[in-house]
Design an enzyme around this catalytic site. Structure first.
Site, PDB file in Angstrom:
ATOM      1  N   ASP A 131       0.860  -1.176   0.000  1.00 33.10           N
ATOM      2  CA  ASP A 131       0.000   0.000   0.000  1.00 33.10           C
ATOM      3  C   ASP A 131       0.902   1.233   0.000  1.00 33.10           C
ATOM      4  O   ASP A 131       1.766   1.378   0.878  1.00 33.10           O
ATOM      5  CB  ASP A 131      -0.877  -0.020   1.255  1.00 33.10           C
ATOM      6  CG  ASP A 131      -1.902   1.101   1.278  1.00 33.10           C
ATOM      7  OD1 ASP A 131      -1.657   2.159   0.659  1.00 33.10           O
ATOM      8  OD2 ASP A 131      -2.951   0.929   1.922  1.00 33.10           O
ATOM      9  N   TYR A 182     -10.239  14.297  -9.113  1.00 36.64           N
ATOM     10  CA  TYR A 182      -9.324  13.341  -9.755  1.00 36.64           C
ATOM     11  C   TYR A 182      -8.298  14.091 -10.593  1.00 36.64           C
ATOM     12  O   TYR A 182      -7.079  13.920 -10.438  1.00 36.64           O
ATOM     13  CB  TYR A 182     -10.112  12.353 -10.615  1.00 36.64           C
ATOM     14  CG  TYR A 182      -9.250  11.560 -11.554  1.00 36.64           C
ATOM     15  CD1 TYR A 182      -8.255  10.716 -11.072  1.00 36.64           C
ATOM     16  CD2 TYR A 182      -9.419  11.655 -12.934  1.00 36.64           C
ATOM     17  CE1 TYR A 182      -7.444   9.990 -11.940  1.00 36.64           C
ATOM     18  CE2 TYR A 182      -8.626  10.933 -13.809  1.00 36.64           C
ATOM     19  CZ  TYR A 182      -7.633  10.103 -13.303  1.00 36.64           C
ATOM     20  OH  TYR A 182      -6.835   9.404 -14.168  1.00 36.64           O
TER      21      TYR A 182
END
Length: 332
Positions: free
Chosen positions: A51, A141
């Site tokens: 991660d 985004y």
């Protein structure tokens, strides 16, 4: 060359890893598997479940493997989700990317290819869109990707990072072995093909009142194999093009209704659609100018006719009707 590919269990990252291996490079494949699929990681790649929010996990990868370059695909990428949950996009796309850059800096890795997006431009004032177009993203985004492009420029100044940002438009299509399978599918072409296969009752068409010839959004579709090839070309030429941003597209747009019509011809099936209101965060037209990539790298798309894109995606879907068959979330 040993290349670390982040997001290597995802759609574009896995196919780029496949292309790198086919060209004789070694790949360290990194993915959290929160959205990616472990069966998508090519055999021959060394897989690390990591991660990017965990600096210790990233550090362990660089300590255990010799890394010469990084291709960074790992990201939150759903525009609609970014409008509702922007914090996740800044945490993953900005903070996670900085964690990666810091590990590279500590280990002397200086070559970086960034998977950016046409969403950095926002509503275009010029079509096709050139790379020096004003940047005014209309969703978190696109904002998160643009922020990270600026961070890369800062790292170039103080660490000597060599990087290129590739802003591609609508990735689509499949290789023979790998295709598009998102746990939550929002992309048009796979949804159209899901409807063709009977997996969806219809395709949602968001907005029919845009200032386009048929009222639906127009997008520039680029074959995922062409995207992978452009990344490899940028990496090979990074000494010459460091600090540059490139559009990856065809300079040709197709509306949603044109995509549906082409898919009906390719599949030989009627595809029902449901017309609805516009979706937040969607520009009317996104079409790339491809001239800079052609001029500086001699690169042009080789597989990106709309028919070839849809045919490759349909062939992969018929071979893998359940996608990668691992929709249950990977456990930690």
């Amino acid at each position: 060359m040993n290349v670390l590919v982040t997001g290597a269990a995802g759609y574009i990252g896995s196919i780029c890893a496949e292309v790198l291996l086919a060209q004789g490079m070694k790949v360290v494949a990194l993915d959290s598997l929160l959205e990616g699929h472990s069966p998508a990681v090519p055999q021959g790649a060394k897989f690390c479940k990591v991660d990017l929010g965990n600096r210790e996990q990233i550090e362990a990868v660089f300590a255990q493997h010799k890394i010469d370059a990084v291709m960074h695909f790992a990201a939150e990428a759903l525009v609609a989700k970014s409008m509702k949950e922007p914090s996740i996009f800044y945490a993953t796309n900005v903070a996670g990317g900085v964690n990666l850059l810091d590990a590279m800096t500590r280990h002397g890795v200086q070559k970086f290819i960034f998977s950016s997006t046409a969403a950095t431009y926002g509503e275009p004032e010029i079509v096709p869109i050139p790379e020096d177009h004003r940047k005014s993203p209309i969703n978190p985004y696109g904002k998160s990707k643009l922020v990270f492009e600026g961070i890369l420029a800062d790292y170039k100044s103080y660490t000597g990072l060599q990087y290129a940002s590739l802003r591609y438009f609508n990735a689509a299509g499949a290789s023979k072995e790998r295709g598009e399978h998102h746990r939550v599918e929002t992309h048009l072409i796979p949804r159209v093909l899901n409807a063709a296969a009977g997996d969806l009752p219809y395709v949602d068409v968001f907005g029919t009142d845009y200032p386009t010839p048929d009222g639906t959004c127009v997008r520039d579709y680029i074959h995922v194999l062409d995207i992978a090839d452009s990344h490899v070309r940028a990496l090979v030429e990074i000494d010459r093009v460091s600090g540059e941003a490139f559009n990856v597209g065809n300079s040709r747009g197709f509306s949603i209704l044109e995509v549906i019509d082409t898919a009906e011809r390719v599949t030989g099936r009627k595809i029902p659609c449901k017309l609805g209101p516009r979706r937040l965060g969607d520009p009317a037209v996104l079409v790339a100018s491809k001239e800079k990539l052609k001029r500086l790298l001699g690169w042009e798309a080789a597989h990106s006719s709309l028919e070839e894109i849809i045919q490759s995606a349909w062939a992969w879907k018929q071979k893998h009707p359940g996608g990668y068959g691992d929709d249950a979330r990977a456990s930690a």
